[in-house]
Design an enzyme around this catalytic site. Structure first.
Site, mmCIF file in Angstrom:
data_model
loop_
_atom_site.group_PDB
_atom_site.id
_atom_site.type_symbol
_atom_site.label_atom_id
_atom_site.label_comp_id
_atom_site.label_asym_id
_atom_site.label_seq_id
_atom_site.Cartn_x
_atom_site.Cartn_y
_atom_site.Cartn_z
ATOM 1 N N ASP A 1 23.446 83.780 11.924
ATOM 2 C CA ASP A 1 23.255 82.340 11.998
ATOM 3 C C ASP A 1 22.148 81.983 10.994
ATOM 4 O OD1 ASP A 1 23.036 79.707 13.207
ATOM 5 O OD2 ASP A 1 21.184 80.447 14.095
ATOM 6 N N ASP B 1 19.905 78.462 10.917
ATOM 7 C CA ASP B 1 18.756 77.719 11.437
ATOM 8 C C ASP B 1 18.129 78.417 12.638
ATOM 9 O OD1 ASP B 1 18.773 75.336 9.731
ATOM 10 O OD2 ASP B 1 20.724 74.957 10.630
#
Ligand code: TMP
Ligand code: MG
Length: 300
Positions: free
Chosen positions: A49, A51
Site C-alpha cells: 500500500d 499512504d
C-alpha cells in the site's frame, strides 16, 4: 488498557524483537520466512500500500499528508473546495478507523467519501504540470529507511507493486522526487485523465477505494500473470482493506503480511493481530521490512 505483549527475540531477524513488533504466531512467521528463504529471491514479489504504509503517518508529532491531502492543501484547490474536502476528511476518517464498525458497514460510506472527494477534485481544473510543485511544497515523507527498501528490491530485481486507493499521479511524483522510482516499481492506483491542454477532466478506469483492492487486483490479472514465477509475497499495508491486495497473485505459495498500525492502536490491535502476521505499532520506519529483506538476500 495494557497492550498484550507477544514479543519474541528472533534469532533469525533481531529486528523482530523490537518493541514495536507484535505477532499472533511467531512460529508461523519463522516458518514462512524459512520457506521464502529456501525458495529464493527470484520467487518473491512485494505488494505494498502507499499512504501511511510507505509514507509516514506522523513526524515530530505532526500528521503527514496522504496523496489526497497533498493535492488538497496545494494552491491548485480553491479555499472553498479545501474546506469541503476537509469536512469530508473530518467526517469519514473517524469511520475508516472505527474498530466498532464492520467492513460491510463501512464500505458504502468509504465509497461515498471517495466519490465525493473525487467529484470535488474534478471541478478544480487541476493541471498536470503543477503536480510536481504540489509534491515539492508538501510535507509528504516516505518512512525512514525507504531508500534501502526500494534500492534493495531493485538491486535484486524483486518486483514491487504499489497498490493504492490514493492518487496515482501524486504518489508516483512522491516516489520520483525521492529518487526511488526504479524500473521494478509498478503502480496500481487512481490515475487522472487530462485533456490536450493538460487539465484534469476525470479519473481513469474503476475507482479504487480502501475496500475494493481485491477487485482491483483481479482486474489487473495481466500484471500478476507476468509474475507467475513469483508465488511468494511480502505484503505491506496499514488498513484491513490492504489484506486483499495479493488476491490476484497466481498460484500463490506463501504470503507474509506486515501491518503498520498507526492510529487508535489499543482498540485496533486485536483485529490487526488476527489478520496481519506481523503488526508494527506506531513504527515510522522500514526497519522491520528491511531486516526481513536483508535476511532473504543474505541467504539467497
Ligand atoms: P492508500 O490505499 O494508499 O493507503 O490510500 C488511501 C488513504 O487515502 C486512506 O487512508 C484515506 C485517505 N484519503 C484521504 O486522505 N483523503 C481523501 O479525500 C480520500 C478519499 C482518502
Ligand atoms: Mg494506507
Amino acid at each position: 488498557m495494557q497492550r498484550p505483549v507477544i514479543r519474541i527475540t528472533c534469532k533469525m531477524i533481531p529486528a523482530l524483537g523490537n518493541t514495536s513488533v507484535r505477532m499472533r504466531d511467531p512460529q508461523r512467521v519463522e516458518e514462512t520466512l524459512r520457506c521464502m528463504q529456501k525458495a529464493g529471491l527470484n520467487t518473491l514479489q512485494v505488494i505494498s500500500d502507499f499512504d501511511m504504509t510507505l509514507t509516514r503517518f506522523a513526524h515530530n508529532g505532526k500528521r503527514c499528508p496522504t496523496s489526497h491531502n497533498i493535492l488538497e492543501v496545494s494552491k491548485m484547490i480553491s479555499p472553498e473546495c479545501k474546506e469541503k474536502l476537509k469536512d469530508l476528511l473530518d467526517k469519514y476518517y473517524p469511520i475508516e478507523i472505527d474498530s466498532s464498525k464492520s467492513i460491510e458497514e463501512k464500505l458504502p460510506l468509504m465509497v461515498e467519501w471517495w466519490t465525493r472527494a473525487h467529484d470535488l477534485m474534478m471541478q478544480q481544473k487541476i493541471r498536470k504540470d503543477q503536480l510536481t510543485l504540489a509534491v515539492q511544497e508538501s510535507d509528504s515523507m516516505l518512512r525512514e529507511g525507504y531508500q534501502e527498501f526500494f534500492d534493495c528490491l531493485n538491486q535484486h530485481s524483486v518486483p514491487l507493486l504499489i497498490f493504492s486507493a490514493g492518487l496515482g499521479d501524486v504518489l508516483e511524483e512522491v516516489v520520483r522526487q525521492a529518487g526511488v522510482f526504479h524500473p521494478n516499481v509498478k503502480v496500481i492506483s487512481n490515475f487522472m485523465d487530462f485533456d490536450e491542454t493538460g487539465v484534469m477532466t476525470a479519473f481513469k478506469g474503476e475507482l479504487i477505494h480502501i475496500y475494493n483492492k481485491r477487485e482491483g487486483a483481479l482486474l489487473n490479472t495481466g500484471h500478476f500473470e507476468e509474475l507467475r514465477s513469483r508465488p511468494n509475497v511480502l505484503l505491506l499495508g496499514d488498513s484491513l482493506g490492504d489484506l486483499t491486495m495479493a488476491d490476484g497473485v497466481q498460484e500463490v505459495e506463501k504470503v507474509l503480511k506486515i501491518g503498520f498500525l498507526n492510529d487508535k492502536v489499543d482498540e485496533r490491535l486485536p483485529s490487526y493481530l488476527n489478520s496481519y502476521d506481523i503488526v508494527l505499532l506506531e513504527d515510522e520506519t522500514m526497519e522491520v521490512p528491511n531486516a526481513i529483506l536483508d535476511f532473504l538476500v543474505a541467504t539467497s
